[in-house]
Design a protein around this motif. Structure first.
Motif, short mmCIF file in Angstrom:
data_model
loop_
_atom_site.label_atom_id
_atom_site.label_comp_id
_atom_site.label_asym_id
_atom_site.label_seq_id
_atom_site.Cartn_x
_atom_site.Cartn_y
_atom_site.Cartn_z
N GLU A 198 1.78 -10.44 5.11
CA GLU A 198 0.93 -9.86 4.06
C GLU A 198 1.29 -8.39 3.82
OE1 GLU A 198 -3.16 -10.26 5.45
OE2 GLU A 198 -3.06 -8.34 6.48
N HIS A 199 1.65 -7.67 4.92
CA HIS A 199 2.02 -6.26 4.76
C HIS A 199 3.38 -6.13 4.07
CE1 HIS A 199 -1.40 -5.30 7.15
NE2 HIS A 199 -0.90 -5.69 8.30
N PHE A 200 4.34 -6.97 4.49
CA PHE A 200 5.68 -6.92 3.88
C PHE A 200 5.61 -7.20 2.38
CE2 PHE A 200 8.69 -7.83 7.73
CZ PHE A 200 8.33 -6.62 8.27
N ALA A 201 4.75 -8.14 1.99
CA ALA A 201 4.62 -8.47 0.57
C ALA A 201 4.26 -7.22 -0.24
CB ALA A 201 3.58 -9.56 0.38
N ILE A 202 3.37 -6.41 0.31
CA ILE A 202 2.90 -5.24 -0.44
C ILE A 202 3.91 -4.09 -0.38
CG2 ILE A 202 1.02 -3.55 -0.66
CD1 ILE A 202 0.46 -6.55 -1.49
N ILE A 203 4.53 -3.89 0.77
CA ILE A 203 5.55 -2.83 0.84
C ILE A 203 6.72 -3.19 -0.09
CG2 ILE A 203 7.16 -1.59 2.35
CD1 ILE A 203 5.15 -2.07 4.65
N GLY A 204 7.04 -4.46 -0.16
CA GLY A 204 8.07 -4.92 -1.10
C GLY A 204 7.66 -4.66 -2.54
N PHE A 216 2.48 4.33 -2.57
CA PHE A 216 1.94 2.97 -2.37
C PHE A 216 2.17 2.52 -0.92
CE2 PHE A 216 1.62 -1.42 -4.71
CZ PHE A 216 0.53 -1.74 -3.92
N SER A 217 3.41 2.63 -0.44
CA SER A 217 3.68 2.13 0.91
C SER A 217 2.99 2.98 1.97
CB SER A 217 5.19 2.02 1.17
OG SER A 217 5.83 3.23 0.90
N ALA A 218 2.94 4.31 1.77
CA ALA A 218 2.31 5.18 2.78
C ALA A 218 0.80 4.98 2.83
CB ALA A 218 2.64 6.64 2.47
N VAL A 219 0.17 4.99 1.65
CA VAL A 219 -1.30 4.84 1.62
C VAL A 219 -1.71 3.45 2.08
CG1 VAL A 219 -3.34 4.81 0.12
CG2 VAL A 219 -1.63 6.62 -0.13
N TYR A 220 -1.00 2.43 1.61
CA TYR A 220 -1.33 1.05 2.03
C TYR A 220 -1.22 0.93 3.56
CZ TYR A 220 -1.01 -3.85 3.06
OH TYR A 220 -1.23 -5.09 3.64
N THR A 224 -11.30 0.26 3.97
CA THR A 224 -11.31 -0.52 2.73
C THR A 224 -12.58 -0.21 1.93
OG1 THR A 224 -11.24 -2.76 1.81
CG2 THR A 224 -12.35 -2.52 3.92
N PRO A 225 -12.44 -0.09 0.61
CA PRO A 225 -13.63 0.21 -0.20
C PRO A 225 -14.51 -1.03 -0.41
CG PRO A 225 -11.70 0.01 -1.59
CD PRO A 225 -11.22 -0.12 -0.19
N GLY A 235 -8.79 -4.94 -0.58
CA GLY A 235 -9.23 -3.54 -0.60
C GLY A 235 -8.09 -2.58 -0.29
N TRP A 236 -7.29 -2.94 0.71
CA TRP A 236 -6.14 -2.08 1.06
C TRP A 236 -5.17 -1.99 -0.12
CZ3 TRP A 236 -5.03 -5.39 6.04
CH2 TRP A 236 -6.04 -5.16 6.97
N ILE A 237 -4.92 -3.13 -0.77
CA ILE A 237 -3.99 -3.13 -1.93
C ILE A 237 -4.55 -2.23 -3.04
CG2 ILE A 237 -2.94 -4.53 -3.74
CD1 ILE A 237 -3.08 -6.93 -1.83
N ALA A 238 -5.85 -2.38 -3.31
CA ALA A 238 -6.47 -1.61 -4.39
C ALA A 238 -6.34 -0.11 -4.13
CB ALA A 238 -7.95 -2.00 -4.53
N VAL A 239 -6.60 0.32 -2.89
CA VAL A 239 -6.51 1.74 -2.55
C VAL A 239 -5.07 2.24 -2.75
CG1 VAL A 239 -6.70 3.45 -0.69
CG2 VAL A 239 -8.45 1.69 -0.95
N GLY A 240 -4.12 1.49 -2.20
CA GLY A 240 -2.71 1.88 -2.31
C GLY A 240 -2.22 1.93 -3.74
N LEU A 241 -2.60 0.92 -4.51
CA LEU A 241 -2.13 0.81 -5.90
C LEU A 241 -2.71 1.93 -6.76
CD1 LEU A 241 -0.36 -0.94 -7.72
CD2 LEU A 241 -2.36 -2.35 -8.21
N VAL A 242 -4.00 2.18 -6.62
CA VAL A 242 -4.64 3.24 -7.42
C VAL A 242 -4.03 4.60 -7.07
CG1 VAL A 242 -6.80 4.50 -7.82
CG2 VAL A 242 -6.80 1.99 -7.83
#
Lengths: 153, 112
Positions: A96-102, B14-18, B27-28, B62-69
């Motif tokens: 799940e983490h790799f998917a997002i870092i990618g 994105f990668s650092a914040v995520y 997570t929000p 939630g983690w994705i949303a924070v990183g993406l924003v």
């Protein structure tokens, strides 16, 4: 419905892994197509033509994974936890983490393939491509192994 | 317009914040797939323990949303001209560091 989505997620990832493997091999070990050797011909492709397809497929696969993820949490993760298959759970956590870092490097990956004629950026392009390929391979293998585990146990 | 946006800034933030919010589990919002519920706080029973009827909670969205924003905002603020030199040679480095950090963090599953 979830089964259909899972199948679509898997089929898209099959196309993605093929495309990104062709591109990565053609970039790191370029060669001209010749003879009947399958490995030589596998890497004798013009890598740049795969870029947009890989980027779109990567995004689609990630979105598909995000949609079917709740089903994994409810139907697969709980039995894995009950059986103390921590290595399998950990492998999926990494997936799940790799998917997002990618996903984070996809815009850079596209940008540096658009400058494919510029040899100064070759190393950057190589590293980005290997990273995307590595994430895709890990996620593909883990997804399939866990699906198999769920079927076996 | 698009050419002025930096893919390097997007990748870095994105990668650092995520990675940061995933490791520290910030997570929000949470998602409970069993009840199809989004909440901003964990659902607890009267004793303050996780509510069994709600099932497991998911923090990933939630983690994705924070990183993406964070990445979108940073990419809109920081022009590509500022980061171009770094970007050409090291655009991949923050994501690689995030990958290593995640692997070190998820080692915990091997130790259980």
């Amino acid at each position: 419905m979830i089964l259909t989505l899972l199948m679509a997620h898997m089929l898209i990832s099959v196309v993605l892994i093929g495309a990104v493997s062709h591109q990565a091999f053609s970039l790191w070990r370029p060669t001209a197509a010749s003879g009947r050797n399958i490995v030589t011909n596998f890497r004798a492709v013009r890598g740049s033509v795969y870029t947009n397809a890989i980027a779109i497929l990567y995004v689609l696969t990630t979105i598909g994974g995000a949609i079917v993820y709740p089903a994994y949490v409810l139907d697969a993760k709980k039995p894995l936890t009950d059986m103390s298959l921590n290595l399998a759970i950990g492998a999926f956590e990494v997936k799940e983490h790799f998917a997002i870092i990618g996903l984070a490097i996809i815009p850079a990956y596209v940008a540096y393939w658009r400058k494919a004629a510029d040899d100064q950026d070759l190393f950057t392009r190589k590293v980005l491509t290997v990273m995307v390929a590595g994430f895709v391979w890990w996620n593909f293998m883990v997804g399939h192994i866990l699906t198999d585990l769920r079927g076996i146990f | 317009m698009l050419s002025r946006l930096s893919p390097g800034v997007f990748a870095t933030i994105f990668s650092a914040v995520y990675t940061y919010v995933a490791i520290f589990d910030i997570t929000p919002f949470l998602y409970y797939p069993l009840t199809n519920t989004f909440t901003t706080t964990a659902l607890l029973d009267a004793a303050g323990k996780p509510l069994r009827a709600a099932g497991p909670s998911m923090h990933w969205y939630g983690w994705i949303a924070v990183g993406l924003v964070a990445a979108i905002v940073a990419t809109l603020i920081i022009p590509r001209s500022v980061t171009q030199r770094f970007e050409r040679h090291l655009v991949w480095a923050p994501a690689l560091i995030a990958t290593i950090a995640i692997l070190i963090f998820e080692r915990r599953w091997l130790l259980m």
